[in-house]
Each structure stands twice: as structure tokens, then as C-alpha cells.
Write a protein that holds these residues in place. Sequence first.
Motif, mmCIF file in Angstrom:
data_model
loop_
_atom_site.group_PDB
_atom_site.id
_atom_site.type_symbol
_atom_site.label_atom_id
_atom_site.label_comp_id
_atom_site.label_asym_id
_atom_site.label_seq_id
_atom_site.Cartn_x
_atom_site.Cartn_y
_atom_site.Cartn_z
ATOM 1 N N VAL A 119 0.799 -1.239 0.000
ATOM 2 C CA VAL A 119 0.000 0.000 0.000
ATOM 3 C C VAL A 119 0.825 1.279 0.000
ATOM 4 C CG1 VAL A 119 -1.945 -1.135 1.161
ATOM 5 C CG2 VAL A 119 -0.248 0.105 2.524
ATOM 6 N N GLU A 120 2.143 1.171 0.142
ATOM 7 C CA GLU A 120 2.948 2.381 0.335
ATOM 8 C C GLU A 120 2.971 3.316 -0.871
ATOM 9 O OE1 GLU A 120 7.373 0.474 -0.501
ATOM 10 O OE2 GLU A 120 6.666 0.685 1.541
ATOM 11 N N ASP A 121 2.668 2.836 -2.060
ATOM 12 C CA ASP A 121 2.645 3.718 -3.223
ATOM 13 C C ASP A 121 1.644 4.860 -3.057
ATOM 14 O OD1 ASP A 121 4.623 2.300 -4.464
ATOM 15 O OD2 ASP A 121 3.282 1.203 -5.806
ATOM 16 N N GLN A 122 0.572 4.623 -2.307
ATOM 17 C CA GLN A 122 -0.420 5.685 -2.103
ATOM 18 C C GLN A 122 0.084 6.791 -1.181
ATOM 19 O OE1 GLN A 122 -3.913 4.607 0.510
ATOM 20 N NE2 GLN A 122 -2.973 2.572 0.376
ATOM 21 N N PHE A 123 1.190 6.573 -0.455
ATOM 22 C CA PHE A 123 1.699 7.551 0.507
ATOM 23 C C PHE A 123 2.788 8.445 -0.071
ATOM 24 C CE2 PHE A 123 -0.534 4.799 3.018
ATOM 25 C CZ PHE A 123 0.145 3.779 3.657
ATOM 26 N N LEU A 124 3.508 7.956 -1.069
ATOM 27 C CA LEU A 124 4.776 8.563 -1.437
ATOM 28 C C LEU A 124 4.702 9.341 -2.737
ATOM 29 C CD1 LEU A 124 6.950 5.479 -0.523
ATOM 30 C CD2 LEU A 124 6.396 7.455 0.902
ATOM 31 N N ALA A 125 5.387 10.464 -2.767
ATOM 32 C CA ALA A 125 5.475 11.286 -3.974
ATOM 33 C C ALA A 125 6.682 10.833 -4.793
ATOM 34 C CB ALA A 125 5.602 12.756 -3.596
ATOM 35 N N PRO A 126 6.582 10.848 -6.110
ATOM 36 C CA PRO A 126 7.729 10.458 -6.940
ATOM 37 C C PRO A 126 8.948 11.333 -6.629
ATOM 38 C CG PRO A 126 5.736 10.667 -8.268
ATOM 39 C CD PRO A 126 5.408 11.194 -6.899
ATOM 40 N N GLY A 127 10.105 10.687 -6.519
ATOM 41 C CA GLY A 127 11.347 11.401 -6.259
ATOM 42 C C GLY A 127 11.595 11.763 -4.806
ATOM 43 N N GLU A 128 10.619 11.511 -3.953
ATOM 44 C CA GLU A 128 10.753 11.835 -2.531
ATOM 45 C C GLU A 128 11.619 10.766 -1.852
ATOM 46 O OE1 GLU A 128 7.409 13.671 0.215
ATOM 47 O OE2 GLU A 128 7.012 11.571 -0.257
ATOM 48 N N ARG A 129 12.587 11.201 -1.070
ATOM 49 C CA ARG A 129 13.424 10.251 -0.322
ATOM 50 C C ARG A 129 12.669 9.891 0.955
ATOM 51 N NH1 ARG A 129 18.776 13.494 0.360
ATOM 52 N NH2 ARG A 129 17.136 14.904 0.977
ATOM 53 N N ALA A 130 12.038 8.730 0.906
ATOM 54 C CA ALA A 130 11.200 8.301 2.023
ATOM 55 C C ALA A 130 11.870 7.161 2.772
ATOM 56 C CB ALA A 130 9.836 7.862 1.518
ATOM 57 N N LEU A 131 11.844 7.264 4.081
ATOM 58 C CA LEU A 131 12.300 6.173 4.932
ATOM 59 C C LEU A 131 11.062 5.452 5.437
ATOM 60 C CD1 LEU A 131 14.616 4.677 6.391
ATOM 61 C CD2 LEU A 131 14.328 6.315 8.266
ATOM 62 N N ARG A 132 10.938 4.194 5.043
ATOM 63 C CA ARG A 132 9.831 3.356 5.493
ATOM 64 C C ARG A 132 10.402 2.428 6.560
ATOM 65 N NH1 ARG A 132 10.047 4.383 0.307
ATOM 66 N NH2 ARG A 132 11.143 2.486 -0.172
ATOM 67 N N LEU A 133 9.748 2.410 7.690
ATOM 68 C CA LEU A 133 10.322 1.774 8.874
ATOM 69 C C LEU A 133 9.758 0.399 9.182
ATOM 70 C CD1 LEU A 133 10.244 4.825 11.308
ATOM 71 C CD2 LEU A 133 12.215 3.950 10.039
ATOM 72 N N LYS A 134 10.623 -0.419 9.765
ATOM 73 C CA LYS A 134 10.188 -1.568 10.558
ATOM 74 C C LYS A 134 10.693 -1.264 11.950
ATOM 75 C CE LYS A 134 13.964 -4.645 9.237
ATOM 76 N NZ LYS A 134 14.204 -5.903 8.519
#
Length: 175
Positions: A46-61
Motif C-alpha cells: 500500500v505504500e505507493d499511495q503515501f509517497l510522492a515520486p522522487g521523494e526520499r522516504a524512509l519506510r520503517l520496521k
Amino acid sequence: MDASSAYQDSLPVTSDALLAQLDGWGIGYQLHTHVPLRTVEDAKAVEDQFLAPGERALRLKNLYLRDRKKRNYLVSLEQDRAIDLKALGAELGVGGLSFGSTERLLENLGIRPGAVSPLAMITGVQKGVTFFLDAQAQDADVICMHPLVNDRTVVMARDALLAFCEKIGVDVRYV
């Protein structure tokens, strides 16, 4: 009991109260609702719905851990980072790391399995939990995490997460 917002009223701090506190402090975030996520694989779906293209996103565990001296840790790492508890313990300078129980998770972080998040330090700081954040956060534009329940995700700018930690008195240690 599951970790979704349907049961948030049984938590020491509800997700709604946390979000209201963030609003009150002027700490920005984007809130997304979705099916309950229990694993990294669930989140990737589902994370594609959260992130903007080119944005450096840290997705956590997120790992709730205890050492042999019964000290508690919340370790938030990049979701694909391989974990070896012995090596992680050496990196953190502690020995005998193991996963904390469901009961201790609720007692020390105020959440249930599946909703572990840096935002749980709102309770953890009062219980003496030590917080470690992946060093990759220092280069991230945004960080994705649960707001104490697993059917919501907040996307926060790195500086917003650090402002939250400062407001509640959490010393962020990088690993």
C-alpha cells in the motif's frame, strides 16, 4: 485484540489524541488510512499511495527489544534492513537482545504488535525506553510510520519527527 483504530480506546494514548497533540504543537504530517498492516510485506502493498515520486522516504520496521539487564529499546530501521540481534546489540553497545513480550510492549510503549512506531515514544519516554533510529533518517525527506494503530500511516518530514521527539523529551540515537 488487534492493533487497529477500532480498539484505540484501550490504549494509554489513543491515535486520535496523538494526532490532536501533533496538531496542537504545529507538527505537520499527512494521514493515510488503509487496511491493517501487520508486516513489511503488507506495508509494501500500500505504500505507493503515501509517497510522492522522487521523494526520499524512509519506510520503517520497528523492533521492541529488551536486553539481559531488562532495559527496553525501540529500534526503528529501514524496512528492508537485515536484522541480526547479536550484531545489533554490539552496535548499540548492549548484550543479550531479545524481543519484548506483547504485555511489555503495551506496558512500555502503549501499543500492540503491528503498530510499533517512533510515535509510541510518547508513552515510552515516561517508561525509560531508549530510542534508536536508522541513520538513513538523516538523509530522508519524509518518514512513514503508524500513529499507534496499524490501519493508519502518517508521513512526516524528518524535521517534524525530530520536533516531536524534542517536544516529548526523547533523545534520538542513530544506528
